[in-house]
Design an enzyme around this catalytic site. Structure first.
Site, PDB file in Angstrom:
ATOM      1  N   LYS A 260      65.731  39.640  48.268  1.00 50.05           N
ATOM      2  CA  LYS A 260      65.158  40.050  49.422  1.00 50.05           C
ATOM      3  C   LYS A 260      65.100  38.583  50.494  1.00 50.05           C
ATOM      4  O   LYS A 260      64.791  37.761  50.017  1.00 50.05           O
ATOM      5  CB  LYS A 260      63.506  40.344  49.439  1.00 50.05           C
ATOM      6  CG  LYS A 260      62.615  40.394  50.602  1.00 50.05           C
ATOM      7  CD  LYS A 260      61.198  41.024  50.492  1.00 50.05           C
ATOM      8  CE  LYS A 260      60.445  40.775  51.796  1.00 50.05           C
ATOM      9  NZ  LYS A 260      59.192  41.548  51.277  1.00 50.05           N
TER      10      LYS A 260
ATOM     11  N   ASP B 122      57.987  37.080  57.705  1.00 58.28           N
ATOM     12  CA  ASP B 122      57.379  38.306  57.798  1.00 58.28           C
ATOM     13  C   ASP B 122      56.152  38.237  58.417  1.00 58.28           C
ATOM     14  O   ASP B 122      55.038  37.976  57.846  1.00 58.28           O
ATOM     15  CB  ASP B 122      57.332  38.588  56.278  1.00 58.28           C
ATOM     16  CG  ASP B 122      56.757  40.195  56.151  1.00 58.28           C
ATOM     17  OD1 ASP B 122      56.615  40.697  57.287  1.00 58.28           O
ATOM     18  OD2 ASP B 122      56.086  40.472  55.129  1.00 58.28           O
TER      19      ASP B 122
ATOM     20  N   LYS C 258      50.262  41.166  60.326  1.00 61.87           N
ATOM     21  CA  LYS C 258      49.471  40.481  59.482  1.00 61.87           C
ATOM     22  C   LYS C 258      48.378  39.842  60.007  1.00 61.87           C
ATOM     23  O   LYS C 258      48.566  39.332  61.397  1.00 61.87           O
ATOM     24  CB  LYS C 258      50.298  39.495  58.564  1.00 61.87           C
ATOM     25  CG  LYS C 258      51.151  40.362  57.455  1.00 61.87           C
ATOM     26  CD  LYS C 258      51.955  39.283  56.877  1.00 61.87           C
ATOM     27  CE  LYS C 258      53.097  39.836  55.872  1.00 61.87           C
ATOM     28  NZ  LYS C 258      52.346  40.687  54.667  1.00 61.87           N
TER      29      LYS C 258
ATOM     30  N   ASP D  70      59.155  34.473  52.386  1.00 67.06           N
ATOM     31  CA  ASP D  70      59.385  35.880  52.281  1.00 67.06           C
ATOM     32  C   ASP D  70      61.077  36.064  51.771  1.00 67.06           C
ATOM     33  O   ASP D  70      61.437  37.182  51.342  1.00 67.06           O
ATOM     34  CB  ASP D  70      59.073  36.943  53.279  1.00 67.06           C
ATOM     35  CG  ASP D  70      58.636  38.228  52.800  1.00 67.06           C
ATOM     36  OD1 ASP D  70      58.404  38.178  51.557  1.00 67.06           O
ATOM     37  OD2 ASP D  70      58.471  39.154  53.569  1.00 67.06           O
TER      38      ASP D  70
ATOM     39  N   ASP E 268      55.128  46.661  57.922  1.00 67.45           N
ATOM     40  CA  ASP E 268      54.978  45.314  56.815  1.00 67.45           C
ATOM     41  C   ASP E 268      55.423  45.573  55.717  1.00 67.45           C
ATOM     42  O   ASP E 268      55.831  44.762  54.771  1.00 67.45           O
ATOM     43  CB  ASP E 268      53.480  44.911  56.855  1.00 67.45           C
ATOM     44  CG  ASP E 268      53.080  43.536  56.354  1.00 67.45           C
ATOM     45  OD1 ASP E 268      54.185  42.944  56.276  1.00 67.45           O
ATOM     46  OD2 ASP E 268      52.026  43.002  56.077  1.00 67.45           O
TER      47      ASP E 268
ATOM     48  N   GLU F 292      58.302  46.048  54.774  1.00 68.56           N
ATOM     49  CA  GLU F 292      59.877  45.861  55.436  1.00 68.56           C
ATOM     50  C   GLU F 292      60.745  45.551  54.271  1.00 68.56           C
ATOM     51  O   GLU F 292      62.117  45.853  54.233  1.00 68.56           O
ATOM     52  CB  GLU F 292      59.896  44.918  56.500  1.00 68.56           C
ATOM     53  CG  GLU F 292      59.922  43.286  56.004  1.00 68.56           C
ATOM     54  CD  GLU F 292      58.705  42.966  55.263  1.00 68.56           C
ATOM     55  OE1 GLU F 292      57.644  43.337  55.282  1.00 68.56           O
ATOM     56  OE2 GLU F 292      58.830  41.964  54.420  1.00 68.56           O
TER      57      GLU F 292
ATOM     58  N   ARG G 216      61.231  46.631  51.128  1.00 66.87           N
ATOM     59  CA  ARG G 216      61.769  47.779  50.708  1.00 66.87           C
ATOM     60  C   ARG G 216      62.865  48.242  51.611  1.00 66.87           C
ATOM     61  O   ARG G 216      63.871  48.854  51.212  1.00 66.87           O
ATOM     62  CB  ARG G 216      60.786  48.713  50.197  1.00 66.87           C
ATOM     63  CG  ARG G 216      59.793  49.267  51.285  1.00 66.87           C
ATOM     64  CD  ARG G 216      58.584  49.940  50.670  1.00 66.87           C
ATOM     65  NE  ARG G 216      57.798  48.835  50.245  1.00 66.87           N
ATOM     66  CZ  ARG G 216      56.389  49.157  50.209  1.00 66.87           C
ATOM     67  NH1 ARG G 216      55.918  50.422  49.716  1.00 66.87           N
ATOM     68  NH2 ARG G 216      55.406  48.475  49.749  1.00 66.87           N
TER      69      ARG G 216
HETATM   70  N1  BES Z   1      56.018  39.986  52.121  1.00 66.57           N
HETATM   71  C1  BES Z   1      55.024  40.959  51.771  1.00 66.57           C
HETATM   72  C2  BES Z   1      54.452  40.832  50.453  1.00 66.57           C
HETATM   73  C3  BES Z   1      53.769  39.414  49.981  1.00 66.57           C
HETATM   74  C4  BES Z   1      52.480  39.398  50.028  1.00 66.57           C
HETATM   75  C5  BES Z   1      54.538  38.427  49.366  1.00 66.57           C
HETATM   76  C6  BES Z   1      51.712  38.375  49.708  1.00 66.57           C
HETATM   77  C7  BES Z   1      53.656  37.387  48.948  1.00 66.57           C
HETATM   78  C8  BES Z   1      52.472  37.385  49.139  1.00 66.57           C
HETATM   79  C9  BES Z   1      55.544  42.116  52.171  1.00 66.57           C
HETATM   80  O1  BES Z   1      56.499  42.526  53.028  1.00 66.57           O
HETATM   81  C10 BES Z   1      54.330  43.192  52.427  1.00 66.57           C
HETATM   82  O2  BES Z   1      53.819  42.524  53.565  1.00 66.57           O
HETATM   83  N2  BES Z   1      53.958  44.116  51.640  1.00 66.57           N
HETATM   84  C11 BES Z   1      52.859  44.718  52.232  1.00 66.57           C
HETATM   85  C12 BES Z   1      53.083  46.085  51.802  1.00 66.57           C
HETATM   86  C13 BES Z   1      51.963  47.048  52.211  1.00 66.57           C
HETATM   87  C14 BES Z   1      52.102  47.288  53.781  1.00 66.57           C
HETATM   88  C15 BES Z   1      52.167  48.615  51.472  1.00 66.57           C
HETATM   89  C16 BES Z   1      51.573  44.295  51.375  1.00 66.57           C
HETATM   90  O3  BES Z   1      51.609  43.993  49.933  1.00 66.57           O
HETATM   91  O4  BES Z   1      50.389  44.340  51.719  1.00 66.57           O
HETATM   92 ZN    ZN Z   2      57.729  40.917  53.235  1.00 68.78          ZN
HETATM   93 ZN    ZN Z   3      55.473  42.766  54.811  1.00 69.51          ZN
END
Ligand code: BES
Ligand code: ZN
Ligand code: ZN
Length: 483
Positions: A251, A256, A263, A274, A333, A335, A337
């Site tokens: 990834k 992000d 966020k 990220d 968010d 993204e 996947r």
């Molecule tokens: N990059 C984040 C995940 C992340 C969170 C990485 C904390 C490192 C530390 C990812 O893109 C994300 O935002 N995921 C969301 C998914 C949700 C919206 C289903 C999450 O984990 O909150």
């Molecule tokens: Zn992310």
């Molecule tokens: Zn994200």
């Protein structure tokens, strides 16, 4: 850093610092007289990471001895050795010292131990200060003094150097600020690295991705003024054999923000890491090009920035992925996947027979496993077995999570083939299932490194920042590949 092997009686070594390992309760024979009081009082107990710097010890030629505690001998393996050597180098660097000789006695003078020690020294010599005016002191030379003439030690040293330098390369890239490491810059980094080590590098631009039909990846990219890049690095073994072909997919979200599902601002700066999965693939490919494993390996990094621009994807949008599946975007968010879906499909299209992806994919994995273990998901028991062996030998901790079919239901969409979120409960598992739908029947492993790619609090053996997980395991998987 200059790294060498030596074979001398410890007392005769002429070095600025002699690094001696002290197991818990062991009391080094030759120091018993000198350290009697400290041993008796419990000041020096050999606890893991305990560091005692001694000057002018009678009976030794070296100017200093650093006694490094290893903890209980029966729990001291290569992973612990790597860490204690790294911690020792960090301890000495902090005191402006620039060289040391590690003494390994007969039991530890094996290729595995030399490998771990050298990796530890190089990893301990990493400083995230590329953009600081004043640089930290760095080690200039490190010697491993072994006992006996065990074969394979020179090769172990050479391999350790390549792997640890690759891991440091990953740490450097993963720590870069998002204004500098844009998707375009990441692609340039990949090209430069590929040229240096002799890898084939191809970068697909936005137009090409449009032609191919990568609607899922492009949906993420469209909110940013920074164009996306799909980076492909190819390693072919000397035999010319094209299959099997191990696809390493990382990834590469260079920042992000969350997009329109933005966020909270607190801590958002951390989302510069990220792209740590992509950086790990870059590092692994760099080592693989030098170590030349017997299997073809392809590195694939979808690099994008997730921004809430006026052209950004919206919650409710439905896009068509490269595989043909339609995806309803319910949260912008989620993204990672979306870009990995197209990267995995593309990896299969260009001939990868096995897939391992690394992604800072979910906050939920941090809740589940903390910062110690990487979450592992798979559709293939045999590939998992290889992976668990590779990672265990490298001291990268991994924990498998379940993928029962029922979890897939969480991604059912009313309006499209699937939706991009599955709710809070089991969040890491539904994210993994989303990827699995694109890996389809190809043997695949997903590594959720959101908790392990970044260290929030420094450890004795590692500064705060990018860890370079899982570079060593990636390399080891390729190196030990047997059909
Ligand atoms: N990059 C984040 C995940 C992340 C969170 C990485 C904390 C490192 C530390 C990812 O893109 C994300 O935002 N995921 C969301 C998914 C949700 C919206 C289903 C999450 O984990 O909150
Ligand atoms: Zn992310
Ligand atoms: Zn994200």
């Amino acid at each position: 850093m200059n790294i060498s092997l030596s074979r001398q009686p410890a007392s005769e070594i002429d070095s600025a610092v002699l690094l001696l390992l002290e197991a818990e309760g062991a009391r080094t024979e030759s120091l018993k007289g000198h350290l009697q009081a400290a041993y008796d009082s419990g000041e020096i107990a050999g606890k893991a990471m305990e560091m005692t710097l001694l000057y002018g010890v009678p009976g030794y030629r070296a100017a200093r001895i650093l006694l490094a505690g290893t903890g209980k001998r029966e729990r001291f393996g290569t992973a612990e050795l790597r860490n204690v050597v790294s911690a020792a180098v960090r301890h000495l660097k902090g005191r402006k010292l620039k060289s040391a000789t590690l003494v390994l006695d007969a039991g530890y003078s094996t290729p595995e131990h030399v490998n771990a020690a050298v990796e530890g020294a190089i990893l301990g010599n990493f400083e995230p200060d590329a953009l600081k005016t004043e640089k930290a002191t760095l080690f200039e030379s490190f010697t491993v003094n072994v006992t006996g003439d065990n074969p394979g030690l020179d090769a172990a040293l050479a391999q350790a150097r390549i792997v640890a330098e690759a891991q440091n390369f990953t740490r450097e890239v993963a720590g870069e600020p998002p204004n500098q490491l844009t998707p375009t810059a990441m692609a340039a980094r990949a090209r430069k690295m590929a040229g240096e080590v002799g890898l084939d590098c191809e970068v697909l631009d936005q137009d090409r991705m449009k032609q191919l039909g990568m609607g899922s990846l492009l949906a993420v990219a469209q909110g940013s003024a920074e164009p996306p890049a799909l980076i492909i690095l190819r390693y072919t073994p000397e035999s010319g054999r094209k299959t099997p072909n191990l696809g390493l997919v990382g990834k590469g979200v260079t920042f992000d923000t969350g997009g329109i599902s933005i966020k909270p601002s607190e801590g958002m700066e951390k989302m510069k890491f990220d792209m740590a999965g992509g950086a790990a693939v870059l590092g692994a490919m760099r080592a693989i090009a030098q170590l030349k494993p017997p299997i073809a390996v392809t590195g694939i990094i979808p690099a994008v920035e997730n921004m809430p621009g006026s052209r950004a994807m919206r919650p409710g949008d439905i896009v068509r992925a490269l595989s043909g599946k339609t995806i309803e975007i319910l949260n912008t968010d989620a993204e990672g996947r979306l870009i990995l879906a197209d990267a995995l499909t593309y990896a299969k299209q260009i001939g990868c027979t096995h897939l391992v992806d690394a992604a800072t994919l979910t906050g939920a994995i941090v809740v589940a496993l903390g910062h110690l273990n990487t979450g592992v998901f798979t559709n293939d028991a045999a590939l998992l077995d290889r992976w668990m062996h590779a990672s265990q030998a490298q001291g990268d901790r991994m924990w498998q999570l379940p993928m029962d079919d029922e979890y897939k239901e969480l991604l059912k969409s009313v309006n499209a083939d699937l939706q991009n979120i599955g709710g809070r409960a089991g969040g890491s598992i539904s994210a993994a299932w989303f990827l699995r739908e694109f890996a389809d029947g190809t043997p695949w492993i997903h590594l959720d490194i959101a908790g392990t790619a970044w260290l929030d609090d420094a450890k004795p053996w590692m500064p705060k920042g990018a860890t370079g997980v899982p570079v060593r395991s990636f390399v080891h998987l390729a190196m030990n590949w047997k059909d």
